[in-house]
Design a protein around this motif. Structure first.
Motif, PDB file in Angstrom:
ATOM      1  N   VAL A  80       0.860  -1.179   0.000  1.00  7.84           N
ATOM      2  CA  VAL A  80       0.000   0.000   0.000  1.00  7.84           C
ATOM      3  C   VAL A  80       0.897   1.229   0.000  1.00  7.84           C
ATOM      4  CG1 VAL A  80      -1.800   1.274   1.226  1.00  7.84           C
ATOM      5  CG2 VAL A  80      -1.840  -1.224   1.206  1.00  7.84           C
ATOM      6  N   ASN A 115       1.152   5.603   0.012  1.00  8.67           N
ATOM      7  CA  ASN A 115       0.537   6.907   0.208  1.00  8.67           C
ATOM      8  C   ASN A 115       0.703   7.734  -1.060  1.00  8.67           C
ATOM      9  OD1 ASN A 115      -0.203   6.707   3.082  1.00  8.67           O
ATOM     10  ND2 ASN A 115       2.004   6.627   3.426  1.00  8.67           N
ATOM     11  N   ILE A 136      -5.141  10.222  -4.787  1.00  5.50           N
ATOM     12  CA  ILE A 136      -5.334   8.794  -5.047  1.00  5.50           C
ATOM     13  C   ILE A 136      -6.228   8.540  -6.265  1.00  5.50           C
ATOM     14  CG2 ILE A 136      -4.837   8.066  -2.701  1.00  5.50           C
ATOM     15  CD1 ILE A 136      -7.855   7.707  -2.267  1.00  5.50           C
ATOM     16  N   MET A 165      -9.039   5.432   0.516  1.00  3.96           N
ATOM     17  CA  MET A 165      -8.182   4.362   0.020  1.00  3.96           C
ATOM     18  C   MET A 165      -8.869   3.618  -1.123  1.00  3.96           C
ATOM     19  SD  MET A 165      -6.302   1.307   2.217  1.00  3.96           S
ATOM     20  CE  MET A 165      -5.266   2.468   3.115  1.00  3.96           C
ATOM     21  N   SER A 207      -3.478   5.023  -0.506  1.00  2.01           N
ATOM     22  CA  SER A 207      -4.065   5.739   0.614  1.00  2.01           C
ATOM     23  C   SER A 207      -3.762   7.223   0.488  1.00  2.01           C
ATOM     24  CB  SER A 207      -3.488   5.193   1.928  1.00  2.01           C
ATOM     25  OG  SER A 207      -4.029   5.873   3.043  1.00  2.01           O
ATOM     26  N   HIS A 252       3.151   3.143   2.515  1.00  5.02           N
ATOM     27  CA  HIS A 252       2.214   3.050   3.639  1.00  5.02           C
ATOM     28  C   HIS A 252       2.497   1.778   4.419  1.00  5.02           C
ATOM     29  CE1 HIS A 252      -1.605   2.343   5.766  1.00  5.02           C
ATOM     30  NE2 HIS A 252      -1.910   3.619   5.573  1.00  5.02           N
TER      31      HIS A 252
END
Length: 312
Positions: free
Chosen positions: A146, A148, A152, A180, A195, A203
């Protein structure tokens, strides 16, 4: 949609200043196996995975994410994808060619829309792996990563357009909007997720255990070893997977997980989950609350190694 379809997640590569301390954590505490070394670079495998390595640790002056790697079926797919990306103006880091990392293979690297380096490869020799036994608390494989991202929606659109990812689910806040996006390239609920955050960074990286018992035993081993526990144990709604999050010695968030949901491509429709409902973050209700401290640690440090890519 791209004509050369990604098949799976291969590995995540990290650069760290205190290489020896990080290496000891990933092997002695986290349960990965050191399989090769090359001038300040250590390659770490998951015992249950045919991938030559799932984490690469590189000695460096500054902490950063080096790259994330995915597989395709054939070298023709590698060439097809590289040609399409270059033709659309995506910046290639390297042209398709032979790889010198363990297992060899054929691949290339490029920058995504947020400046992360991505590697795509085929024909990497599989590693001799083994079946993980009951009660054995070591990772089976790298489950997902995941990231950041400041925007997004933009990042999701780029991965869908250029790499063929499909949206599985979204977590949304009534106050802050989409938090997310979970994206897939195979039946697993997600191989990557994005995210929302103020900067580009890792992340978390997630590692799958054999089952719930093995997941809890691995979590307990990390706790007893003094690894900072960030969040969990619990069970997410999006993905239906168990989770416990820890910090590695350089502040990267790592997750132990198991029982990830698999998607039926013919019948699946993306959900939008309300983040204000407690069962969305943890169905079991066993984890510590998601609070400002957990959120702050999950943002990680800004990754200054990322190239600033042009807009979509």
């Amino acid at each position: 949609m791209v004509s050369a379809q990604l098949t799976h997640l291969r590995h995540v590569d990290l650069a760290v200043p205190d290489h020896d301390r990080q290496l000891a954590f990933y092997t002695d505490v986290w349960g990965l196996t050191r399989t090769a070394d090359d001038s300040g670079v250590a390659f770490l495998a998951a015992e249950g995975s045919p991938e030559q390595y799932v984490v690469r640790l590189r000695r460096a002056e500054e902490k950063r994410l080096d790259l994330v790697a995915f597989g395709v079926a054939t070298r023709v797919d590698v060439d097809t994808l590289a040609g399409r990306l270059a033709g659309d103006g995506v910046v290639l880091v390297s042209e398709p060619g032979a790889l010198s990392t363990p297992g060899g293979g054929y691949g290339f690297r490029f920058f995504d829309v947020d400046g992360r380096t991505v590697e795509v490869s085929a024909e990497v020799a599989p590693r001799r792996h083994r079946r993980i036994e009951a009660r054995e608390p070591v990772p089976v494989r790298l489950s997902h990563v995941v990231f950041n991202a400041p925007d997004i929606a933009r990042t999701r659109a780029w991965y869908e357009r250029y790499l063929g990812f499909r949206l599985t689910d979204t977590v949304r806040s009534p106050r802050d909007g989409d938090l997310m996006h979970f994206l897939r390239i195979n039946p697993q609920h997600h191989s990557v997720a994005f995210s929302g955050g103020p900067h580009t960074s890792l992340h978390h990286a997630s590692f799958e255990l054999r089952g719930v018992d093995e997941y809890l035993r691995a979590s307990g081993r990390a706790i007893r070893a003094g690894a900072p526990k960030l969040w969990g144990p619990g069970r997410h709604l999006a993905g239906d997977n168990a989770f416990t999050y820890f910090l590695d010695p350089h502040g990267n968030t790592l997750e132990y997980t198991t029982a990830m949901e698999e998607v039926d491509e013919d019948t699946w429709h993306p959900h939008v989950y309300d983040a204000s409902r407690a069962e969305v973050t943890d169905q079991w209700g066993t984890s510590n609350p998601w609070d400002e401290q957990v959120a702050k640690e999950s943002l990680n440090d800004p990754d200054r190694g990322c190239f600033v890519a042009p807009p979509l």
